[in-house]
Design a protein around this motif. Structure first.
Motif, mmCIF file in Angstrom:
data_model
loop_
_atom_site.group_PDB
_atom_site.id
_atom_site.type_symbol
_atom_site.label_atom_id
_atom_site.label_comp_id
_atom_site.label_asym_id
_atom_site.label_seq_id
_atom_site.Cartn_x
_atom_site.Cartn_y
_atom_site.Cartn_z
ATOM 1 N N ASN A 1 0.761 -1.075 -0.261
ATOM 2 C CA ASN A 1 -0.139 -0.302 0.420
ATOM 3 C C ASN A 1 0.923 1.323 -0.015
ATOM 4 O OD1 ASN A 1 -2.356 -0.734 -0.317
ATOM 5 N ND2 ASN A 1 -3.147 -0.590 1.897
ATOM 6 N N GLU A 2 2.145 1.536 0.780
ATOM 7 C CA GLU A 2 3.149 2.312 1.113
ATOM 8 C C GLU A 2 2.942 2.778 -0.147
ATOM 9 O OE1 GLU A 2 4.882 2.260 4.204
ATOM 10 O OE2 GLU A 2 3.548 1.984 5.822
ATOM 11 N N ASP A 3 3.546 1.528 -1.423
ATOM 12 C CA ASP A 3 4.133 1.766 -2.847
ATOM 13 C C ASP A 3 2.752 2.637 -3.882
ATOM 14 O OD1 ASP A 3 6.049 1.033 -1.929
ATOM 15 O OD2 ASP A 3 6.073 -1.085 -2.989
ATOM 16 N N GLN A 4 1.765 2.404 -3.569
ATOM 17 C CA GLN A 4 1.161 3.276 -3.864
ATOM 18 C C GLN A 4 1.044 4.757 -4.089
ATOM 19 O OE1 GLN A 4 -1.623 0.720 -5.858
ATOM 20 N NE2 GLN A 4 -0.589 -1.026 -5.155
ATOM 21 N N PRO A 5 1.098 4.726 -5.849
ATOM 22 C CA PRO A 5 0.986 6.464 -5.517
ATOM 23 C C PRO A 5 0.109 7.502 -4.278
ATOM 24 C CG PRO A 5 1.021 5.953 -8.047
ATOM 25 C CD PRO A 5 1.010 4.200 -6.915
ATOM 26 N N LYS A 6 0.042 8.636 -5.107
ATOM 27 C CA LYS A 6 -0.647 9.481 -3.650
ATOM 28 C C LYS A 6 -1.049 10.484 -4.060
ATOM 29 C CE LYS A 6 -0.172 7.184 1.076
ATOM 30 N NZ LYS A 6 1.161 6.453 0.498
ATOM 31 N N ALA A 7 -2.416 10.547 -4.038
ATOM 32 C CA ALA A 7 -3.003 12.123 -4.748
ATOM 33 C C ALA A 7 -2.041 12.962 -3.491
ATOM 34 C CB ALA A 7 -4.453 12.268 -4.978
ATOM 35 N N ASP A 8 -1.637 14.171 -4.963
ATOM 36 C CA ASP A 8 -1.602 15.199 -4.490
ATOM 37 C C ASP A 8 -2.337 16.383 -4.116
ATOM 38 O OD1 ASP A 8 1.449 16.618 -3.859
ATOM 39 O OD2 ASP A 8 -0.324 18.285 -5.126
ATOM 40 N N LEU B 1 -2.073 8.931 -13.123
ATOM 41 C CA LEU B 1 -3.033 10.412 -13.198
ATOM 42 C C LEU B 1 -4.006 10.121 -13.358
ATOM 43 C CD1 LEU B 1 -0.564 13.427 -13.590
ATOM 44 C CD2 LEU B 1 0.018 11.904 -12.076
ATOM 45 N N CYS B 2 -4.641 9.324 -14.224
ATOM 46 C CA CYS B 2 -5.905 8.988 -14.624
ATOM 47 C C CYS B 2 -6.527 8.591 -13.354
ATOM 48 C CB CYS B 2 -5.630 8.999 -16.113
ATOM 49 S SG CYS B 2 -7.592 8.531 -16.379
ATOM 50 N N GLU B 3 -5.572 7.212 -13.214
ATOM 51 C CA GLU B 3 -6.709 6.732 -12.303
ATOM 52 C C GLU B 3 -6.269 7.598 -10.844
ATOM 53 O OE1 GLU B 3 -4.779 2.230 -9.878
ATOM 54 O OE2 GLU B 3 -4.638 2.468 -12.222
ATOM 55 N N LEU B 4 -5.977 8.693 -10.605
ATOM 56 C CA LEU B 4 -5.741 8.942 -9.312
ATOM 57 C C LEU B 4 -6.744 10.105 -9.282
ATOM 58 C CD1 LEU B 4 -1.837 9.311 -8.164
ATOM 59 C CD2 LEU B 4 -3.692 8.037 -6.919
ATOM 60 N N TYR B 5 -6.488 10.685 -10.501
ATOM 61 C CA TYR B 5 -7.656 12.094 -10.553
ATOM 62 C C TYR B 5 -9.177 11.956 -10.477
ATOM 63 C CZ TYR B 5 -3.019 13.928 -8.195
ATOM 64 O OH TYR B 5 -1.817 14.295 -7.623
ATOM 65 N N THR B 6 -9.569 10.487 -12.014
ATOM 66 C CA THR B 6 -10.333 10.994 -12.448
ATOM 67 C C THR B 6 -11.154 9.510 -12.080
ATOM 68 O OG1 THR B 6 -9.886 10.460 -14.791
ATOM 69 C CG2 THR B 6 -8.971 11.933 -14.474
ATOM 70 N N SER B 7 -12.726 10.449 -12.841
ATOM 71 C CA SER B 7 -13.155 9.021 -12.918
ATOM 72 C C SER B 7 -13.401 8.172 -13.963
ATOM 73 C CB SER B 7 -14.738 9.128 -12.861
ATOM 74 O OG SER B 7 -15.438 9.965 -13.446
ATOM 75 N N LEU B 8 -12.438 8.451 -15.214
ATOM 76 C CA LEU B 8 -11.652 7.236 -16.174
ATOM 77 C C LEU B 8 -11.489 6.694 -16.732
ATOM 78 C CD1 LEU B 8 -11.448 11.168 -19.003
ATOM 79 C CD2 LEU B 8 -13.505 9.912 -17.639
ATOM 80 N N LYS B 9 -10.972 5.808 -17.028
ATOM 81 C CA LYS B 9 -10.171 4.376 -17.542
ATOM 82 C C LYS B 9 -9.382 4.438 -18.499
ATOM 83 C CE LYS B 9 -13.280 1.794 -14.953
ATOM 84 N NZ LYS B 9 -14.284 2.048 -14.427
#
Ligand SMILES: [Zn+2]
Length: 321
Positions: A27-34, A247-255
Protein backbone atom coordinates in the motif's frame (compact mmCIF):
# COMPACT_ATOMS: atom_id res chain seq x y z
CA UNK A 1 -12.87 1.60 -35.51
CA UNK A 2 -12.46 2.33 -31.80
CA UNK A 3 -13.46 -0.60 -29.65
CA UNK A 4 -13.81 -1.35 -25.97
CA UNK A 5 -12.14 -4.69 -25.34
CA UNK A 6 -14.01 -7.51 -23.65
CA UNK A 7 -11.70 -9.87 -21.81
CA UNK A 8 -12.65 -13.44 -20.82
CA UNK A 9 -13.78 -13.42 -17.16
CA UNK A 10 -11.00 -15.75 -16.00
CA UNK A 11 -8.36 -13.32 -17.23
CA UNK A 12 -9.97 -10.58 -15.16
CA UNK A 13 -10.25 -12.68 -11.98
CA UNK A 14 -6.65 -13.98 -11.84
CA UNK A 15 -4.98 -10.55 -11.73
CA UNK A 16 -7.64 -9.42 -9.24
CA UNK A 17 -6.69 -12.23 -6.83
CA UNK A 18 -2.98 -11.49 -7.30
CA UNK A 19 -3.44 -7.75 -6.77
CA UNK A 20 -5.56 -8.32 -3.62
CA UNK A 21 -2.85 -10.40 -1.99
CA UNK A 22 -0.12 -7.99 -3.14
CA UNK A 23 -1.90 -4.90 -1.80
CA UNK A 24 -1.56 -6.09 1.82
CA UNK A 25 2.17 -5.52 1.54
CA UNK A 26 2.53 -2.70 -0.95
CA UNK A 27 0.00 0.00 0.00
CA UNK A 28 2.81 2.41 0.83
CA UNK A 29 4.24 2.03 -2.69
CA UNK A 30 1.00 3.15 -4.30
CA UNK A 31 1.18 6.67 -5.74
CA UNK A 32 -0.93 9.08 -3.72
CA UNK A 33 -2.99 12.03 -4.89
CA UNK A 34 -1.34 15.40 -4.33
CA UNK A 35 -3.47 17.87 -2.34
CA UNK A 36 -2.40 20.89 -4.45
CA UNK A 37 -3.31 19.12 -7.70
CA UNK A 38 -6.64 18.02 -6.22
CA UNK A 39 -7.44 21.57 -5.13
CA UNK A 40 -6.69 23.09 -8.54
CA UNK A 41 -8.42 20.50 -10.75
CA UNK A 42 -11.54 20.73 -8.59
CA UNK A 43 -11.97 24.25 -10.03
CA UNK A 44 -12.49 22.86 -13.55
CA UNK A 45 -16.09 23.53 -14.37
CA UNK A 46 -18.35 21.56 -16.73
CA UNK A 47 -20.64 24.58 -17.31
CA UNK A 48 -17.69 26.68 -18.39
CA UNK A 49 -16.65 23.97 -20.89
CA UNK A 50 -20.28 23.78 -22.10
CA UNK A 51 -20.55 27.52 -22.64
CA UNK A 52 -17.33 27.62 -24.69
CA UNK A 53 -18.46 24.70 -26.88
CA UNK A 54 -21.74 26.57 -27.47
CA UNK A 55 -19.85 29.82 -28.19
CA UNK A 56 -17.89 28.05 -30.95
CA UNK A 57 -20.93 26.26 -32.35
CA UNK A 58 -22.77 29.60 -32.48
CA UNK A 59 -20.21 30.91 -34.98
CA UNK A 60 -22.16 28.90 -37.59
CA UNK A 61 -19.15 27.35 -39.26
CA UNK A 62 -15.45 27.01 -38.47
CA UNK A 63 -14.54 25.47 -41.82
CA UNK A 64 -11.01 26.53 -42.76
CA UNK A 65 -12.10 27.96 -46.13
CA UNK A 66 -15.04 29.91 -44.71
CA UNK A 67 -14.82 33.71 -44.83
CA UNK A 68 -15.26 33.98 -41.03
CA UNK A 69 -12.06 32.10 -40.18
CA UNK A 70 -10.30 35.19 -38.78
CA UNK A 71 -13.36 35.99 -36.68
CA UNK A 72 -13.29 32.42 -35.31
CA UNK A 73 -9.70 32.89 -34.14
CA UNK A 74 -10.49 36.34 -32.72
CA UNK A 75 -13.38 34.88 -30.72
CA UNK A 76 -10.99 32.40 -29.07
CA UNK A 77 -8.36 35.13 -28.60
CA UNK A 78 -10.89 37.35 -26.82
CA UNK A 79 -11.78 34.49 -24.51
CA UNK A 80 -8.11 34.03 -23.51
CA UNK A 81 -7.91 37.81 -22.92
CA UNK A 82 -11.02 37.70 -20.74
CA UNK A 83 -9.18 35.16 -18.55
CA UNK A 84 -6.30 37.62 -18.08
CA UNK A 85 -3.98 36.47 -20.88
CA UNK A 86 -2.96 39.91 -22.11
CA UNK A 87 -0.27 38.22 -24.25
CA UNK A 88 -2.80 36.15 -26.27
CA UNK A 89 -2.03 36.50 -29.99
CA UNK A 90 -2.85 35.19 -33.44
CA UNK A 91 -0.10 33.22 -35.15
CA UNK A 92 -0.81 33.71 -38.88
CA UNK A 93 0.48 31.61 -41.76
CA UNK A 94 -0.21 31.22 -45.44
CA UNK A 95 -1.18 27.82 -46.78
CA UNK A 96 -2.62 26.32 -49.96
CA UNK A 97 -5.76 24.24 -49.40
CA UNK A 98 -7.53 22.05 -51.95
CA UNK A 99 -11.31 21.52 -52.10
CA UNK A 100 -12.31 19.13 -54.82
CA UNK A 101 -10.41 20.23 -57.92
CA UNK A 102 -10.13 23.84 -56.70
CA UNK A 103 -6.99 25.19 -55.01
CA UNK A 104 -7.05 28.15 -52.63
CA UNK A 105 -4.13 30.04 -51.13
CA UNK A 106 -5.33 31.29 -47.75
CA UNK A 107 -4.22 32.94 -44.55
CA UNK A 108 -4.92 30.86 -41.47
CA UNK A 109 -4.75 31.87 -37.81
CA UNK A 110 -3.61 29.79 -34.86
CA UNK A 111 -4.33 31.27 -31.43
CA UNK A 112 -1.63 31.21 -28.73
CA UNK A 113 -1.63 32.33 -25.08
CA UNK A 114 1.13 31.97 -22.53
CA UNK A 115 1.49 31.56 -18.77
CA UNK A 116 5.13 32.40 -18.28
CA UNK A 117 7.29 30.18 -16.07
CA UNK A 118 9.25 31.82 -13.28
CA UNK A 119 11.89 29.12 -12.67
CA UNK A 120 12.58 27.73 -16.14
CA UNK A 121 10.77 30.05 -18.59
CA UNK A 122 12.49 28.44 -21.60
CA UNK A 123 11.06 25.04 -20.72
CA UNK A 124 7.70 24.75 -22.49
CA UNK A 125 4.61 22.68 -21.80
CA UNK A 126 2.07 22.93 -24.58
CA UNK A 127 -1.63 22.07 -24.58
CA UNK A 128 -4.11 22.59 -27.40
CA UNK A 129 -6.48 21.31 -30.03
CA UNK A 130 -7.77 22.36 -33.44
CA UNK A 131 -10.53 24.95 -33.74
CA UNK A 132 -11.58 24.33 -37.36
CA UNK A 133 -14.15 21.71 -38.36
CA UNK A 134 -15.65 20.12 -41.45
CA UNK A 135 -18.52 18.04 -42.86
CA UNK A 136 -18.54 14.85 -44.89
CA UNK A 137 -19.30 15.45 -48.59
CA UNK A 138 -22.54 13.46 -48.18
CA UNK A 139 -23.95 15.88 -45.57
CA UNK A 140 -26.95 18.01 -46.63
CA UNK A 141 -25.28 21.38 -45.87
CA UNK A 142 -22.31 23.29 -47.27
CA UNK A 143 -19.52 23.60 -44.65
CA UNK A 144 -18.78 27.09 -45.96
CA UNK A 145 -22.09 28.03 -44.35
CA UNK A 146 -22.73 25.51 -41.57
CA UNK A 147 -20.48 23.14 -39.65
CA UNK A 148 -21.11 22.92 -35.88
CA UNK A 149 -18.16 20.67 -34.90
CA UNK A 150 -19.09 20.52 -31.21
CA UNK A 151 -17.20 17.33 -30.37
CA UNK A 152 -14.78 17.72 -33.31
CA UNK A 153 -13.32 19.91 -32.06
CA UNK A 154 -14.96 22.68 -30.05
CA UNK A 155 -14.49 20.19 -27.18
CA UNK A 156 -10.69 20.25 -27.41
CA UNK A 157 -10.66 24.06 -27.62
CA UNK A 158 -13.06 24.35 -24.67
CA UNK A 159 -10.91 22.01 -22.56
CA UNK A 160 -7.81 24.07 -23.45
CA UNK A 161 -9.61 27.33 -22.54
CA UNK A 162 -10.91 25.93 -19.27
CA UNK A 163 -7.46 24.77 -18.16
CA UNK A 164 -6.10 28.20 -19.12
CA UNK A 165 -8.79 29.86 -16.97
CA UNK A 166 -8.18 27.65 -13.95
CA UNK A 167 -4.38 27.82 -14.08
CA UNK A 168 -4.42 31.60 -14.43
CA UNK A 169 -6.49 31.82 -11.25
CA UNK A 170 -4.77 29.19 -9.16
CA UNK A 171 -1.18 28.73 -10.29
CA UNK A 172 0.21 32.23 -10.54
CA UNK A 173 3.84 31.16 -10.71
CA UNK A 174 4.42 27.94 -12.66
CA UNK A 175 8.10 27.01 -12.88
CA UNK A 176 7.88 26.23 -16.58
CA UNK A 177 6.09 28.19 -19.28
CA UNK A 178 2.67 26.81 -20.25
CA UNK A 179 1.56 27.52 -23.82
CA UNK A 180 -2.09 27.20 -24.82
CA UNK A 181 -2.71 26.90 -28.54
CA UNK A 182 -5.68 26.31 -30.83
CA UNK A 183 -4.84 25.23 -34.37
CA UNK A 184 -6.28 26.25 -37.73
CA UNK A 185 -6.86 24.01 -40.76
CA UNK A 186 -6.34 20.65 -39.05
CA UNK A 187 -9.04 19.04 -41.15
CA UNK A 188 -7.13 19.92 -44.34
CA UNK A 189 -3.96 18.19 -43.14
CA UNK A 190 -2.75 19.34 -39.69
CA UNK A 191 -1.58 22.69 -41.11
CA UNK A 192 -1.80 24.87 -37.97
CA UNK A 193 0.07 22.43 -35.76
CA UNK A 194 2.59 21.74 -38.51
CA UNK A 195 3.30 25.48 -38.75
CA UNK A 196 3.75 25.83 -34.99
CA UNK A 197 5.77 22.65 -34.45
CA UNK A 198 8.16 23.53 -37.32
CA UNK A 199 8.65 27.05 -35.96
CA UNK A 200 9.44 25.61 -32.53
CA UNK A 201 11.87 23.08 -33.99
CA UNK A 202 13.56 25.84 -36.05
CA UNK A 203 14.18 27.87 -32.89
CA UNK A 204 15.26 24.77 -30.92
CA UNK A 205 12.45 25.36 -28.43
CA UNK A 206 12.67 23.22 -25.31
CA UNK A 207 9.28 21.55 -25.45
CA UNK A 208 8.90 19.14 -22.54
CA UNK A 209 5.68 17.78 -23.99
CA UNK A 210 2.59 18.61 -26.04
CA UNK A 211 -0.94 17.55 -25.05
CA UNK A 212 -3.49 17.42 -27.88
CA UNK A 213 -7.23 17.12 -27.25
CA UNK A 214 -9.45 16.17 -30.19
CA UNK A 215 -13.02 14.85 -29.73
CA UNK A 216 -13.10 14.70 -25.95
CA UNK A 217 -16.75 15.31 -25.08
CA UNK A 218 -18.74 12.48 -26.63
CA UNK A 219 -19.88 9.63 -24.37
CA UNK A 220 -23.53 8.60 -24.34
CA UNK A 221 -23.13 6.42 -21.22
CA UNK A 222 -24.24 8.15 -18.00
CA UNK A 223 -22.55 5.73 -15.59
CA UNK A 224 -19.09 7.24 -15.07
CA UNK A 225 -17.62 3.88 -14.03
CA UNK A 226 -17.88 2.95 -17.73
CA UNK A 227 -16.11 6.00 -19.15
CA UNK A 228 -12.95 5.38 -21.18
CA UNK A 229 -10.42 7.85 -22.55
CA UNK A 230 -8.00 6.77 -25.23
CA UNK A 231 -4.49 8.14 -24.63
CA UNK A 232 -2.59 7.84 -27.89
CA UNK A 233 1.20 7.96 -27.69
CA UNK A 234 4.21 7.94 -30.06
CA UNK A 235 7.62 6.28 -30.01
CA UNK A 236 9.05 9.12 -27.90
CA UNK A 237 6.12 9.50 -25.48
CA UNK A 238 5.45 6.02 -24.09
CA UNK A 239 6.64 6.99 -20.60
CA UNK A 240 4.56 10.15 -20.71
CA UNK A 241 1.49 8.09 -21.62
CA UNK A 242 2.16 5.72 -18.71
CA UNK A 243 2.40 8.74 -16.41
CA UNK A 244 -0.89 10.08 -17.84
CA UNK A 245 -2.57 6.70 -17.24
CA UNK A 246 -1.36 6.76 -13.62
CA UNK A 247 -2.69 10.31 -13.06
CA UNK A 248 -5.93 9.33 -14.81
CA UNK A 249 -6.51 6.70 -12.14
CA UNK A 250 -5.49 9.01 -9.29
CA UNK A 251 -7.46 12.10 -10.23
CA UNK A 252 -10.37 11.21 -12.55
CA UNK A 253 -13.24 8.78 -12.92
CA UNK A 254 -11.98 7.82 -16.39
CA UNK A 255 -10.32 4.56 -17.37
CA UNK A 256 -7.32 4.98 -19.63
CA UNK A 257 -6.89 2.80 -22.70
CA UNK A 258 -4.25 2.94 -25.42
CA UNK A 259 -5.21 2.32 -29.03
CA UNK A 260 -2.89 4.11 -31.45
CA UNK A 261 -4.99 3.58 -34.59
CA UNK A 262 -5.59 7.33 -35.01
CA UNK A 263 -2.02 8.35 -34.16
CA UNK A 264 -1.45 10.24 -37.42
CA UNK A 265 -4.85 11.93 -37.62
CA UNK A 266 -4.54 14.87 -35.28
CA UNK A 267 -2.23 17.72 -34.32
CA UNK A 268 -0.05 15.79 -31.88
CA UNK A 269 1.41 14.00 -34.92
CA UNK A 270 2.96 17.27 -36.18
CA UNK A 271 4.78 17.67 -32.87
CA UNK A 272 5.93 14.04 -32.90
CA UNK A 273 7.33 14.53 -36.43
CA UNK A 274 9.38 17.42 -35.05
CA UNK A 275 10.70 15.20 -32.24
CA UNK A 276 8.58 16.68 -29.45
CA UNK A 277 6.96 14.14 -27.08
CA UNK A 278 3.20 14.42 -27.47
CA UNK A 279 -0.02 12.70 -26.44
CA UNK A 280 -3.41 12.67 -28.13
CA UNK A 281 -6.50 12.43 -25.89
CA UNK A 282 -9.75 11.24 -27.52
CA UNK A 283 -12.94 9.75 -26.12
CA UNK A 284 -12.90 5.98 -26.60
CA UNK A 285 -16.66 6.07 -27.26
CA UNK A 286 -17.46 6.35 -30.97
CA UNK A 287 -19.22 9.57 -31.91
CA UNK A 288 -21.96 8.79 -34.47
CA UNK A 289 -22.16 12.53 -35.35
CA UNK A 290 -18.51 12.82 -36.43
CA UNK A 291 -18.19 15.31 -39.35
CA UNK A 292 -21.96 15.67 -39.60
CA UNK A 293 -24.52 18.46 -39.13
CA UNK A 294 -25.52 16.70 -35.90
CA UNK A 295 -22.19 17.24 -34.14
CA UNK A 296 -23.99 19.61 -31.77
CA UNK A 297 -23.34 20.94 -28.26
CA UNK A 298 -26.58 19.39 -27.05
CA UNK A 299 -25.18 15.86 -27.58
CA UNK A 300 -21.99 16.39 -25.59
CA UNK A 301 -21.23 14.85 -22.20
CA UNK A 302 -19.74 17.79 -20.32
CA UNK A 303 -18.97 15.80 -17.20
CA UNK A 304 -16.88 13.45 -19.34
CA UNK A 305 -15.08 16.45 -20.90
CA UNK A 306 -14.44 17.82 -17.39
CA UNK A 307 -12.68 14.57 -16.43
CA UNK A 308 -10.48 14.81 -19.54
CA UNK A 309 -9.66 18.43 -18.62
CA UNK A 310 -8.79 17.34 -15.05
CA UNK A 311 -6.40 14.73 -16.45
CA UNK A 312 -4.62 17.23 -18.74
CA UNK A 313 -4.45 19.77 -15.94
CA UNK A 314 -3.01 17.24 -13.46
CA UNK A 315 -0.27 16.34 -15.97
CA UNK A 316 0.65 20.00 -16.43
CA UNK A 317 0.79 20.75 -12.69
CA UNK A 318 2.69 17.53 -12.01
CA UNK A 319 5.31 18.55 -14.61
CA UNK A 320 5.73 21.84 -12.76
CA UNK A 321 6.55 20.19 -9.44
ZN1 LIG B 1 -10.70 16.70 -35.00
Amino acid sequence: MKRIYHFPLVLLIIPLILSCSKNEFSNEDQPKADSEILKIIEEINADSIASNIKMLENLGTRYALASNRREVSFTILKKFKSYGYTNARLDSFEVTLAKGCLIYTTWQYNVVAELEGTGYPDSLILIGGHHDCTLRATEPQNPLEFAPGADDNASGVAVTLEIARVLKNSMVNPRKTILFATFAAEEFGLHGSNHMAKAMADTSAKVQFMLNNDMVSYCSIQDSSLWYVNIIDYLNSVELREKAAQLCELYTSLKAVNNNEYQKYSDSYSFYLNNFPSLFFISFHDDPNYHSVNDLAVYQNLKFAREVAKLNCALIIDANK
